[in-house]
Design a protein around this motif. Structure first.
Motif, PDB file in Angstrom:
ATOM      1  N   CYS A  53       7.994 -69.969 -57.052  1.00  0.00           N
ATOM      2  CA  CYS A  53       9.404 -69.869 -56.644  1.00  0.00           C
ATOM      3  C   CYS A  53       9.846 -71.125 -55.900  1.00  0.00           C
ATOM      4  O   CYS A  53      10.966 -71.617 -56.117  1.00  0.00           O
ATOM      5  N   LYS A  54       8.980 -71.638 -55.031  1.00  0.00           N
ATOM      6  CA  LYS A  54       9.296 -72.879 -54.309  1.00  0.00           C
ATOM      7  C   LYS A  54       9.453 -74.040 -55.282  1.00  0.00           C
ATOM      8  O   LYS A  54      10.386 -74.840 -55.169  1.00  0.00           O
ATOM      9  N   HIS A  55       8.531 -74.154 -56.235  1.00  0.00           N
ATOM     10  CA  HIS A  55       8.628 -75.214 -57.244  1.00  0.00           C
ATOM     11  C   HIS A  55       9.929 -75.097 -58.033  1.00  0.00           C
ATOM     12  O   HIS A  55      10.599 -76.102 -58.287  1.00  0.00           O
ATOM     13  N   VAL A  56      10.285 -73.881 -58.420  1.00  0.00           N
ATOM     14  CA  VAL A  56      11.523 -73.667 -59.180  1.00  0.00           C
ATOM     15  C   VAL A  56      12.723 -74.121 -58.353  1.00  0.00           C
ATOM     16  O   VAL A  56      13.612 -74.807 -58.871  1.00  0.00           O
ATOM     17  N   GLY A  57      12.732 -73.792 -57.086  1.00  0.00           N
ATOM     18  CA  GLY A  57      13.819 -74.234 -56.212  1.00  0.00           C
ATOM     19  C   GLY A  57      13.932 -75.743 -56.155  1.00  0.00           C
ATOM     20  O   GLY A  57      15.039 -76.298 -56.222  1.00  0.00           O
ATOM     21  N   HIS A  58      12.790 -76.422 -56.057  1.00  0.00           N
ATOM     22  CA  HIS A  58      12.786 -77.896 -56.039  1.00  0.00           C
ATOM     23  C   HIS A  58      13.297 -78.451 -57.365  1.00  0.00           C
ATOM     24  O   HIS A  58      14.067 -79.415 -57.389  1.00  0.00           O
ATOM     25  N   ILE A  59      12.870 -77.856 -58.464  1.00  0.00           N
ATOM     26  CA  ILE A  59      13.296 -78.308 -59.800  1.00  0.00           C
ATOM     27  C   ILE A  59      14.806 -78.166 -59.948  1.00  0.00           C
ATOM     28  O   ILE A  59      15.487 -79.100 -60.399  1.00  0.00           O
ATOM     29  N   LEU A  60      15.343 -77.011 -59.566  1.00  0.00           N
ATOM     30  CA  LEU A  60      16.781 -76.777 -59.689  1.00  0.00           C
ATOM     31  C   LEU A  60      17.562 -77.810 -58.873  1.00  0.00           C
ATOM     32  O   LEU A  60      18.565 -78.359 -59.343  1.00  0.00           O
ATOM     33  N   SER A  61      17.067 -78.083 -57.691  1.00  0.00           N
ATOM     34  CA  SER A  61      17.732 -79.057 -56.827  1.00  0.00           C
ATOM     35  C   SER A  61      17.668 -80.461 -57.430  1.00  0.00           C
ATOM     36  O   SER A  61      18.676 -81.171 -57.486  1.00  0.00           O
ATOM     37  N   LYS A  62      16.496 -80.850 -57.896  1.00  0.00           N
ATOM     38  CA  LYS A  62      16.317 -82.203 -58.447  1.00  0.00           C
ATOM     39  C   LYS A  62      17.089 -82.413 -59.740  1.00  0.00           C
ATOM     40  O   LYS A  62      17.563 -83.519 -60.011  1.00  0.00           O
ATOM     41  N   LEU A  63      17.219 -81.358 -60.548  1.00  0.00           N
ATOM     42  CA  LEU A  63      17.960 -81.464 -61.803  1.00  0.00           C
ATOM     43  C   LEU A  63      19.448 -81.197 -61.616  1.00  0.00           C
ATOM     44  O   LEU A  63      20.225 -81.332 -62.550  1.00  0.00           O
ATOM     45  N   ASN A  64      19.791 -80.787 -60.401  1.00  0.00           N
ATOM     46  CA  ASN A  64      21.184 -80.485 -60.063  1.00  0.00           C
ATOM     47  C   ASN A  64      21.765 -79.399 -60.980  1.00  0.00           C
ATOM     48  O   ASN A  64      22.842 -79.550 -61.546  1.00  0.00           O
ATOM     49  N   VAL A  65      20.974 -78.331 -61.147  1.00  0.00           N
ATOM     50  CA  VAL A  65      21.421 -77.178 -61.935  1.00  0.00           C
ATOM     51  C   VAL A  65      21.361 -75.941 -61.050  1.00  0.00           C
ATOM     52  O   VAL A  65      20.695 -75.926 -60.015  1.00  0.00           O
ATOM     53  N   GLU A  66      22.053 -74.890 -61.471  1.00  0.00           N
ATOM     54  CA  GLU A  66      22.167 -73.691 -60.643  1.00  0.00           C
ATOM     55  C   GLU A  66      21.132 -72.611 -60.934  1.00  0.00           C
ATOM     56  O   GLU A  66      20.894 -71.755 -60.095  1.00  0.00           O
ATOM     57  N   ASN A  67      20.535 -72.635 -62.123  1.00  0.00           N
ATOM     58  CA  ASN A  67      19.598 -71.563 -62.448  1.00  0.00           C
ATOM     59  C   ASN A  67      18.523 -72.046 -63.417  1.00  0.00           C
ATOM     60  O   ASN A  67      18.623 -73.127 -63.996  1.00  0.00           O
ATOM     61  N   ARG A  68      17.515 -71.219 -63.588  1.00  0.00           N
ATOM     62  CA  ARG A  68      16.368 -71.592 -64.420  1.00  0.00           C
ATOM     63  C   ARG A  68      16.751 -71.710 -65.894  1.00  0.00           C
ATOM     64  O   ARG A  68      16.151 -72.494 -66.617  1.00  0.00           O
ATOM     65  N   THR A  69      17.746 -70.966 -66.323  1.00  0.00           N
ATOM     66  CA  THR A  69      18.199 -71.085 -67.709  1.00  0.00           C
ATOM     67  C   THR A  69      18.765 -72.479 -67.959  1.00  0.00           C
ATOM     68  O   THR A  69      18.460 -73.108 -68.976  1.00  0.00           O
ATOM     69  N   SER A  70      19.566 -72.967 -67.026  1.00  0.00           N
ATOM     70  CA  SER A  70      20.108 -74.331 -67.155  1.00  0.00           C
ATOM     71  C   SER A  70      18.995 -75.365 -67.125  1.00  0.00           C
ATOM     72  O   SER A  70      19.027 -76.348 -67.863  1.00  0.00           O
ATOM     73  N   ALA A  71      17.994 -75.144 -66.281  1.00  0.00           N
ATOM     74  CA  ALA A  71      16.855 -76.064 -66.224  1.00  0.00           C
ATOM     75  C   ALA A  71      16.105 -76.069 -67.552  1.00  0.00           C
ATOM     76  O   ALA A  71      15.707 -77.122 -68.056  1.00  0.00           O
ATOM     77  N   ALA A  72      15.945 -74.880 -68.148  1.00  0.00           N
ATOM     78  CA  ALA A  72      15.267 -74.782 -69.447  1.00  0.00           C
ATOM     79  C   ALA A  72      16.055 -75.507 -70.521  1.00  0.00           C
ATOM     80  O   ALA A  72      15.476 -76.212 -71.360  1.00  0.00           O
ATOM     81  N   VAL A  73      17.370 -75.376 -70.499  1.00  0.00           N
ATOM     82  CA  VAL A  73      18.215 -76.067 -71.479  1.00  0.00           C
ATOM     83  C   VAL A  73      18.049 -77.579 -71.332  1.00  0.00           C
ATOM     84  O   VAL A  73      17.887 -78.293 -72.321  1.00  0.00           O
ATOM     85  N   VAL A  74      18.057 -78.068 -70.104  1.00  0.00           N
ATOM     86  CA  VAL A  74      17.866 -79.504 -69.860  1.00  0.00           C
ATOM     87  C   VAL A  74      16.518 -79.948 -70.411  1.00  0.00           C
ATOM     88  O   VAL A  74      16.415 -80.957 -71.115  1.00  0.00           O
ATOM     89  N   ALA A  75      15.475 -79.187 -70.118  1.00  0.00           N
ATOM     90  CA  ALA A  75      14.135 -79.549 -70.583  1.00  0.00           C
ATOM     91  C   ALA A  75      14.047 -79.548 -72.106  1.00  0.00           C
ATOM     92  O   ALA A  75      13.509 -80.484 -72.708  1.00  0.00           O
ATOM     93  N   LEU A  76      14.570 -78.508 -72.735  1.00  0.00           N
ATOM     94  CA  LEU A  76      14.501 -78.408 -74.196  1.00  0.00           C
ATOM     95  C   LEU A  76      15.331 -79.493 -74.874  1.00  0.00           C
ATOM     96  O   LEU A  76      14.902 -80.083 -75.866  1.00  0.00           O
ATOM     97  N   GLU A  77      16.504 -79.762 -74.348  1.00  0.00           N
ATOM     98  CA  GLU A  77      17.370 -80.780 -74.934  1.00  0.00           C
ATOM     99  C   GLU A  77      16.741 -82.172 -74.805  1.00  0.00           C
ATOM    100  O   GLU A  77      16.746 -82.945 -75.756  1.00  0.00           O
ATOM    101  N   THR A  78      16.199 -82.466 -73.651  1.00  0.00           N
ATOM    102  CA  THR A  78      15.607 -83.792 -73.481  1.00  0.00           C
ATOM    103  C   THR A  78      14.339 -83.933 -74.313  1.00  0.00           C
ATOM    104  O   THR A  78      14.061 -85.010 -74.826  1.00  0.00           O
TER     105      THR A  78
END
Length: 91
Positions: A53-78
Protein backbone atom coordinates in the motif's frame (compact mmCIF):
# COMPACT_ATOMS: atom_id res chain seq x y z
CA UNK A 1 8.19 -15.05 -5.12
CA UNK A 2 8.04 -14.00 -8.79
CA UNK A 3 10.44 -11.11 -9.34
CA UNK A 4 10.22 -8.91 -12.41
CA UNK A 5 13.39 -9.15 -14.48
CA UNK A 6 15.94 -6.35 -14.35
CA UNK A 7 15.23 -5.52 -18.00
CA UNK A 8 11.48 -5.27 -17.30
CA UNK A 9 12.17 -2.96 -14.35
CA UNK A 10 14.44 -0.78 -16.49
CA UNK A 11 11.89 -0.86 -19.28
CA UNK A 12 9.06 0.34 -17.07
CA UNK A 13 11.22 3.08 -15.57
CA UNK A 14 12.61 4.19 -18.94
CA UNK A 15 9.26 4.04 -20.69
CA UNK A 16 7.66 6.11 -17.98
CA UNK A 17 10.48 8.60 -18.10
CA UNK A 18 10.39 8.37 -14.34
CA UNK A 19 13.81 7.59 -12.93
CA UNK A 20 12.52 8.34 -9.44
CA UNK A 21 10.59 5.04 -9.33
CA UNK A 22 12.54 2.59 -7.25
CA UNK A 23 13.09 -0.92 -8.58
CA UNK A 24 10.50 -2.20 -6.07
CA UNK A 25 7.99 0.45 -7.12
CA UNK A 26 8.54 -0.58 -10.75
CA UNK A 27 7.81 -4.19 -9.74
CA UNK A 28 4.65 -3.17 -7.92
CA UNK A 29 3.54 -1.05 -10.88
CA UNK A 30 4.13 -4.00 -13.21
CA UNK A 31 1.89 -6.22 -11.07
CA UNK A 32 -0.75 -3.47 -10.79
CA UNK A 33 -0.79 -3.34 -14.58
CA UNK A 34 -1.39 -7.09 -14.59
CA UNK A 35 -4.54 -6.60 -12.50
CA UNK A 36 -3.17 -7.89 -9.20
CA UNK A 37 -4.54 -6.68 -5.87
CA UNK A 38 -2.29 -5.30 -3.14
CA UNK A 39 -2.69 -8.58 -1.27
CA UNK A 40 -1.72 -10.60 -4.36
CA UNK A 41 1.29 -8.37 -5.02
CA UNK A 42 2.38 -8.83 -1.42
CA UNK A 43 2.22 -12.61 -1.79
CA UNK A 44 4.10 -12.51 -5.11
CA UNK A 45 6.85 -10.23 -3.79
CA UNK A 46 6.98 -11.67 -0.27
CA UNK A 47 5.93 -8.40 1.37
CA UNK A 48 3.16 -7.33 3.70
CA UNK A 49 0.04 -5.78 2.22
CA UNK A 50 0.68 -2.59 4.19
CA UNK A 51 4.10 -2.25 2.59
CA UNK A 52 2.58 -2.69 -0.86
CA UNK A 53 0.00 0.00 0.00
CA UNK A 54 2.86 2.38 0.81
CA UNK A 55 4.55 1.58 -2.51
CA UNK A 56 1.27 2.17 -4.36
CA UNK A 57 0.91 5.55 -2.67
CA UNK A 58 4.43 6.52 -3.75
CA UNK A 59 3.76 5.35 -7.32
CA UNK A 60 0.52 7.34 -7.57
CA UNK A 61 2.28 10.44 -6.30
CA UNK A 62 5.29 10.05 -8.61
CA UNK A 63 3.12 9.40 -11.67
CA UNK A 64 0.77 12.20 -10.66
CA UNK A 65 -2.31 10.00 -10.98
CA UNK A 66 -5.26 9.56 -8.63
CA UNK A 67 -5.75 5.80 -8.59
CA UNK A 68 -4.19 2.45 -9.40
CA UNK A 69 -6.27 2.08 -12.55
CA UNK A 70 -4.74 5.27 -13.95
CA UNK A 71 -1.29 4.04 -12.95
CA UNK A 72 -1.96 0.75 -14.77
CA UNK A 73 -3.06 2.63 -17.88
CA UNK A 74 0.15 4.69 -17.81
CA UNK A 75 2.25 1.55 -17.41
CA UNK A 76 0.46 -0.38 -20.17
CA UNK A 77 0.50 2.54 -22.59
CA UNK A 78 4.18 3.26 -22.08
CA UNK A 79 5.00 -0.44 -22.44
CA UNK A 80 3.07 -0.47 -25.74
CA UNK A 81 4.91 2.62 -26.96
CA UNK A 82 8.25 1.13 -25.96
CA UNK A 83 7.52 -2.06 -27.90
CA UNK A 84 6.53 0.00 -30.94
CA UNK A 85 9.79 1.97 -30.70
CA UNK A 86 11.80 -1.24 -30.47
CA UNK A 87 10.02 -2.66 -33.53
CA UNK A 88 10.64 0.52 -35.51
CA UNK A 89 14.34 0.42 -34.62
CA UNK A 90 14.69 -3.10 -35.98
CA UNK A 91 13.26 -2.12 -39.37
Amino acid sequence: MHPVSQSDQRGVKAALGSPELTPREAEVLFWISQGKSNHDIGVILGAKTGTICKHVGHILSKLNVENRTSAAVVALETRRLRRRDICEQTW
